[in-house]
Design a protein around this motif. Structure first.
Motif, PDB file in Angstrom:
ATOM      1  N   TYR A  18      33.873  23.756  29.697  1.00  0.00           N
ATOM      2  CA  TYR A  18      35.264  23.497  29.599  1.00  0.00           C
ATOM      3  C   TYR A  18      36.410  24.506  29.939  1.00  0.00           C
ATOM      4  O   TYR A  18      37.155  24.501  30.630  1.00  0.00           O
ATOM      5  CB  TYR A  18      35.704  22.785  28.355  1.00  0.00           C
ATOM      6  N   ALA A  19      35.845  25.820  29.292  1.00  0.00           N
ATOM      7  CA  ALA A  19      36.714  26.968  29.577  1.00  0.00           C
ATOM      8  C   ALA A  19      36.786  27.455  30.933  1.00  0.00           C
ATOM      9  O   ALA A  19      37.481  27.813  31.589  1.00  0.00           O
ATOM     10  CB  ALA A  19      36.225  28.187  28.610  1.00  0.00           C
ATOM     11  N   LEU A  20      35.520  27.307  31.758  1.00  0.00           N
ATOM     12  CA  LEU A  20      35.617  27.755  33.075  1.00  0.00           C
ATOM     13  C   LEU A  20      36.322  26.824  33.958  1.00  0.00           C
ATOM     14  O   LEU A  20      37.243  27.403  34.728  1.00  0.00           O
ATOM     15  CB  LEU A  20      34.072  27.656  33.623  1.00  0.00           C
ATOM     16  N   VAL A  21      36.306  25.392  33.631  1.00  0.00           N
ATOM     17  CA  VAL A  21      37.355  24.524  34.492  1.00  0.00           C
ATOM     18  C   VAL A  21      38.769  24.914  34.011  1.00  0.00           C
ATOM     19  O   VAL A  21      39.550  24.901  35.007  1.00  0.00           O
ATOM     20  CB  VAL A  21      37.042  23.109  34.024  1.00  0.00           C
ATOM     21  N   ALA A  22      38.996  24.895  32.582  1.00  0.00           N
ATOM     22  CA  ALA A  22      40.492  25.125  32.320  1.00  0.00           C
ATOM     23  C   ALA A  22      40.925  26.434  32.638  1.00  0.00           C
ATOM     24  O   ALA A  22      42.278  26.623  32.821  1.00  0.00           O
ATOM     25  CB  ALA A  22      40.619  25.010  30.584  1.00  0.00           C
ATOM     26  N   ALA A  23      40.282  27.559  32.872  1.00  0.00           N
ATOM     27  CA  ALA A  23      40.754  28.883  33.065  1.00  0.00           C
ATOM     28  C   ALA A  23      41.442  28.719  34.528  1.00  0.00           C
ATOM     29  O   ALA A  23      42.550  29.284  34.971  1.00  0.00           O
ATOM     30  CB  ALA A  23      39.814  29.825  33.044  1.00  0.00           C
ATOM     31  N   GLY A  24      40.801  28.000  35.319  1.00  0.00           N
ATOM     32  CA  GLY A  24      41.022  27.846  36.896  1.00  0.00           C
ATOM     33  C   GLY A  24      42.322  26.917  36.972  1.00  0.00           C
ATOM     34  O   GLY A  24      43.338  27.351  37.579  1.00  0.00           O
ATOM     35  N   LYS A  33      53.000  26.030  38.825  1.00  0.00           N
ATOM     36  CA  LYS A  33      53.805  24.816  37.730  1.00  0.00           C
ATOM     37  C   LYS A  33      53.691  23.546  38.185  1.00  0.00           C
ATOM     38  O   LYS A  33      54.476  22.745  37.878  1.00  0.00           O
ATOM     39  CB  LYS A  33      55.463  25.278  37.795  1.00  0.00           C
ATOM     40  N   PHE A  34      52.619  23.011  38.715  1.00  0.00           N
ATOM     41  CA  PHE A  34      52.142  21.736  38.504  1.00  0.00           C
ATOM     42  C   PHE A  34      50.761  21.609  38.251  1.00  0.00           C
ATOM     43  O   PHE A  34      49.926  22.527  38.355  1.00  0.00           O
ATOM     44  CB  PHE A  34      52.655  21.134  39.968  1.00  0.00           C
ATOM     45  N   MET A  35      50.466  20.439  37.915  1.00  0.00           N
ATOM     46  CA  MET A  35      48.967  20.161  37.424  1.00  0.00           C
ATOM     47  C   MET A  35      48.113  19.779  38.597  1.00  0.00           C
ATOM     48  O   MET A  35      48.311  18.689  39.188  1.00  0.00           O
ATOM     49  CB  MET A  35      49.167  19.094  36.301  1.00  0.00           C
ATOM     50  N   HIS A  36      47.393  20.490  38.873  1.00  0.00           N
ATOM     51  CA  HIS A  36      46.504  20.453  39.866  1.00  0.00           C
ATOM     52  C   HIS A  36      45.020  19.653  39.361  1.00  0.00           C
ATOM     53  O   HIS A  36      44.070  20.222  39.009  1.00  0.00           O
ATOM     54  CB  HIS A  36      45.699  21.716  40.548  1.00  0.00           C
ATOM     55  N   PHE A  37      45.359  18.069  39.193  1.00  0.00           N
ATOM     56  CA  PHE A  37      44.209  17.263  38.835  1.00  0.00           C
ATOM     57  C   PHE A  37      43.060  17.393  39.638  1.00  0.00           C
ATOM     58  O   PHE A  37      41.846  17.161  39.275  1.00  0.00           O
ATOM     59  CB  PHE A  37      44.638  15.971  38.436  1.00  0.00           C
ATOM     60  N   ALA A  38      43.258  17.354  40.967  1.00  0.00           N
ATOM     61  CA  ALA A  38      42.210  17.450  41.714  1.00  0.00           C
ATOM     62  C   ALA A  38      41.269  18.624  41.621  1.00  0.00           C
ATOM     63  O   ALA A  38      40.030  18.731  42.393  1.00  0.00           O
ATOM     64  CB  ALA A  38      42.503  17.443  43.190  1.00  0.00           C
ATOM     65  N   HIS A  39      41.442  19.542  40.740  1.00  0.00           N
ATOM     66  CA  HIS A  39      40.503  20.629  40.170  1.00  0.00           C
ATOM     67  C   HIS A  39      39.458  19.933  39.957  1.00  0.00           C
ATOM     68  O   HIS A  39      38.059  20.818  40.264  1.00  0.00           O
ATOM     69  CB  HIS A  39      41.165  21.372  39.060  1.00  0.00           C
ATOM     70  N   GLY A  40      39.308  18.713  39.362  1.00  0.00           N
ATOM     71  CA  GLY A  40      37.964  18.396  38.820  1.00  0.00           C
ATOM     72  C   GLY A  40      37.256  17.861  40.010  1.00  0.00           C
ATOM     73  O   GLY A  40      36.122  17.933  40.098  1.00  0.00           O
ATOM     74  N   ALA A  41      38.061  17.495  41.195  1.00  0.00           N
ATOM     75  CA  ALA A  41      37.002  17.209  42.579  1.00  0.00           C
ATOM     76  C   ALA A  41      36.380  18.424  42.864  1.00  0.00           C
ATOM     77  O   ALA A  41      35.179  18.351  43.409  1.00  0.00           O
ATOM     78  CB  ALA A  41      37.922  16.509  43.534  1.00  0.00           C
ATOM     79  N   VAL A  42      37.069  19.685  42.819  1.00  0.00           N
ATOM     80  CA  VAL A  42      36.213  20.631  43.216  1.00  0.00           C
ATOM     81  C   VAL A  42      34.887  21.079  42.428  1.00  0.00           C
ATOM     82  O   VAL A  42      34.001  21.567  42.964  1.00  0.00           O
ATOM     83  CB  VAL A  42      37.231  22.052  43.220  1.00  0.00           C
ATOM     84  N   VAL A 197      40.560  31.586  43.632  1.00  0.00           N
ATOM     85  CA  VAL A 197      40.069  32.160  42.352  1.00  0.00           C
ATOM     86  C   VAL A 197      39.469  31.176  41.348  1.00  0.00           C
ATOM     87  O   VAL A 197      38.564  31.197  40.732  1.00  0.00           O
ATOM     88  CB  VAL A 197      40.731  33.424  41.847  1.00  0.00           C
ATOM     89  N   GLY A 198      40.603  30.354  41.241  1.00  0.00           N
ATOM     90  CA  GLY A 198      40.559  29.005  40.218  1.00  0.00           C
ATOM     91  C   GLY A 198      39.617  28.171  40.465  1.00  0.00           C
ATOM     92  O   GLY A 198      38.747  27.713  40.027  1.00  0.00           O
ATOM     93  N   SER A 199      39.314  27.800  42.090  1.00  0.00           N
ATOM     94  CA  SER A 199      38.373  26.899  42.495  1.00  0.00           C
ATOM     95  C   SER A 199      36.965  27.633  42.452  1.00  0.00           C
ATOM     96  O   SER A 199      35.777  26.914  42.457  1.00  0.00           O
ATOM     97  CB  SER A 199      38.649  26.526  43.683  1.00  0.00           C
ATOM     98  N   PHE A 200      36.776  28.902  42.440  1.00  0.00           N
ATOM     99  CA  PHE A 200      35.599  29.761  42.451  1.00  0.00           C
ATOM    100  C   PHE A 200      34.958  29.573  41.045  1.00  0.00           C
ATOM    101  O   PHE A 200      34.014  29.192  40.821  1.00  0.00           O
ATOM    102  CB  PHE A 200      35.938  31.250  42.510  1.00  0.00           C
ATOM    103  N   LEU A 201      35.958  29.581  39.915  1.00  0.00           N
ATOM    104  CA  LEU A 201      35.449  29.206  38.574  1.00  0.00           C
ATOM    105  C   LEU A 201      35.161  27.681  38.367  1.00  0.00           C
ATOM    106  O   LEU A 201      34.058  27.568  37.707  1.00  0.00           O
ATOM    107  CB  LEU A 201      36.666  29.583  37.512  1.00  0.00           C
ATOM    108  N   ALA A 202      35.999  26.899  39.108  1.00  0.00           N
ATOM    109  CA  ALA A 202      35.374  25.535  38.828  1.00  0.00           C
ATOM    110  C   ALA A 202      34.105  25.132  39.489  1.00  0.00           C
ATOM    111  O   ALA A 202      33.386  24.616  38.978  1.00  0.00           O
ATOM    112  CB  ALA A 202      36.522  24.627  39.648  1.00  0.00           C
TER     113      ALA A 202
END
Lengths: 294, 292
Positions: A18-24, A33-42, A197-202
């Protein structure tokens, strides 16, 4: 108390992912300043990409893993360049971007389901599943690797954010994009890097989930709600806060099922999310700005 | 096009018009970013199905209770989220939808979990049986949709409707004038949820089988597509978009796809339409305000 130790260990393992996903997620939120929900898709895409390389094409993990991390970073960058940046140029509101990102998540998850089918895919990792006894609790080599590698990634992230010029620029943009622009920082470039960087962690989280649990096309949505819960508990705009909050969510889920039927695991994360949204929406370490109404 | 097919399309259209217009009351007219609308729909469907099937309650009463149960559930959502705004509100309501879905799966003593509820009794109004895919069901669903439209049109042009829209445009200003905007949110959300609950009851008795998957998060994309494609704060827009979405959905059935691809293809289509509309024409067909 060997049983209690086992639950704590399980909580730390879940919390690491969870922390790896949440950190990114929090890193991208802090600069954008917006919520990148598609982070889950990565996460999902990277998980299946790794599955294809490792299980279908039989590449060595030392080749498959770095390729997956590069792939995930590029996917995140592409989402920013193709979807978000044109929208930000048109001054679209955060809510429009959020809905856009949810639509992207659903689009990608369903594309994966169309390609790989709805069935669960499991990666065989062989001897990494052999377990060690530790004060009465069991932990597999893979799980030890998950905990250790997450910590290493977080240390590198902290060093990167605090000791490098790019990291300092990211924090400047997170603090105030206008001031950063005035100081001559190319904020668009910095934001693009936060996606990389965020997507790398994801992507790393996606491969870990593939090895430790299994892959389903719709896991991204569930995981995003969990990571969001972790980020809210710790403070959405704070990367260390989001990491700490995610470990808390992982621990609460696994300790909670000592008292509740295990099917309520998911509900525990949501309960935490609501308690914090109601009582402390800025989180344990976060910033209050922009959370509450008037 | 065969008669049975036309009946099916028109009945589904009535249900989606009710869902789209009622979501627009909250999202478009009041500015409440509610992503839990699917849960209100589900509360209505399960309430009506369980009451008629397990307790032998008559359809007329179960139908109304479906709306009331959904409205009551919406008050809980507002209670928990009334201080949040913008994307925080959207994600908190999304999580609410998630909680509802996991309750449907887990409280198996009542909902039978993933097995769903089969053989839901046929709807009966004053002694007339409304069989699935019959003219009588279509007439009833159509009347409910018309009533929803008439009520919504009247509501948004009423003094309260103006207050709803003022809450969306300038909540702080309205509070300075002494209006209790929290009360406005409770009322607007309850009205919106009431109609979603009625739509749920119609859906349950029309399809005669419901399962948690009918009310999964993904379904919110369909409703958002209707409201955003049609345009925020436009009742006519939601009707037009519901027509487009239902027609395309039913015509997609004629595309020869392997059965395992049908579900994902449908979801991908809605998500794509939503993405394209947001990126090229964010006000949709007839929208009058922007998403804030």
């Amino acid at each position: 108390m060997p049983i209690a130790l086992q639950y704590v260990l399980n909580g730390i393992i879940t919390g690491s992912i969870y922390a790896l996903v949440a950190a990114g997620f929090a890193l991208i939120y802090s600069t954008n300043k917006f919520m990148h929900f598609a982070h889950g898709a990565v996460v999902v895409l990277a998980g299946y990409f790794f599955y294809s390389l490792f299980s279908s094409a039989h590449l060595s993990i030392f080749l498959a893993l770095p390729l997956t991390l590069v792939f995930g970073s590029l996917v995140g960058l592409a989402v920013y360049k193709l979807a978000y940046q044109p929208m930000q140029k048109k001054r679209a509101s955060n809510v429009v971007l959020l809905i856009l990102s949810i639509a992207l998540l659903i689009l990608i998850e369903n594309a994966i389901q169309a390609i790989y089918g709805a069935d669960v895919q499991q990666l065989s990792v062989g001897s990494a599943r052999s377990s060690l006894e530790f004060a009465g609790a069991r932990i597999t080599l893979l799980q030890l690797a998950i905990i250790a590698s997450s910590v290493v990634f977080f240390i590198f992230l902290w060093l990167g954010m605090n000791k490098t010029s790019l990291g300092r620029k990211m924090r400047a943009v997170a603090d105030s994009r206008e001031l950063a622009d005035i100081a001559g920082i190319d904020s668009r470039k910095v934001i693009a890097w936060s996606f990389v960087v965020g997507s790398f962690l994801a992507a790393f989280a996606g491969t870990l989930i593939g090895m430790e649990q299994n892959l389903t096309p719709t896991m991204g949505t569930n995981l995003m709600v969990k990571a969001f819960a972790g980020a809210v508990v710790g403070g959405v705009a704070s990367v260390p806060g989001a990491i700490a909050g995610s470990y808390l969510v992982g621990l609460a889920e696994n300790l909670g099922i000592v008292f509740l039927p295990s099917s309520y695991k998911d509900a525990i994360a949501f309960a935490l999310l609501f308690i914090f949204l109601l009582a402390k929406p800025e989180g344990l370490f976060g910033i209050e700005k922009g959370v509450k109404d008037v | 096009m065969s008669f049975a097919l036309a009946l099916n399309i028109l009945t589904l259209l009535a249900i989606y018009i009710i869902l789209g217009v009622s979501l627009n009351l909250a999202l478009g007219f009041t500015g409440l970013l509610n992503l839990a609308h699917v849960a209100f729909f589900g509360v209505g469907a399960y309430t009506s199905a369980l009451l008629t099937k397990n307790l032998g309650v008559s359809f007329e009463i179960a139908f109304l209770l479906a709306g009331i149960a959904a409205a009551a559930f919406s008050l809980l959502v507002v209670l928990a989220t009334k201080k949040l705004k913008g994307d925080y509100l959207a994600l908190a309501t999304l999580a609410f939808g998630f909680v509802f879905y996991s309750l449907l799966l887990n409280v198996q003593a009542i909902t039978r979990g993933p097995l769903g509820i089969p053989a839901i009794p046929q709807a009966k109004i004053f002694g007339i049986t409304l069989a699935s895919n019959s003219i009588s069901f279509l007439i009833f669903a159509g009347l409910v949709a018309l009533a929803t439209l008439a009520f919504s049109a009247k509501l948004v042009s009423s003094p309260f409707g103006k207050v709803m829209q003022a809450t969306r445009d300038d909540e702080l200003g309205l509070r300075v004038l002494g209006k209790n905007t929290t009360a406005v949110k409770y009322k607007a959300m309850a009205i919106s949820a009431f109609f979603a609950g009625l739509a749920g009851s119609l859906f349950a008795h029309y399809i005669s089988f419901i399962e948690p998957a009918n009310f999964y998060l993904n379904e919110i994309i369909l409703l958002l597509t209707i409201v955003i494609l049609g345009g925020l704060a436009s009742i006519k827009g939601s009707v037009a978009a519901a027509l487009i979405v239902v027609l395309v959905q039913e015509l997609l059935r004629f595309v020869p796809l392997p059965s395992m691809l049908v579900g994902p293809a449908r979801q991908m289509f809605y998500a794509l339409v939503l993405i394209v509309v947001l990126m090229t024409r964010p006000r949709g067909l007839f929208g009058r305000v922007d998403l804030k």
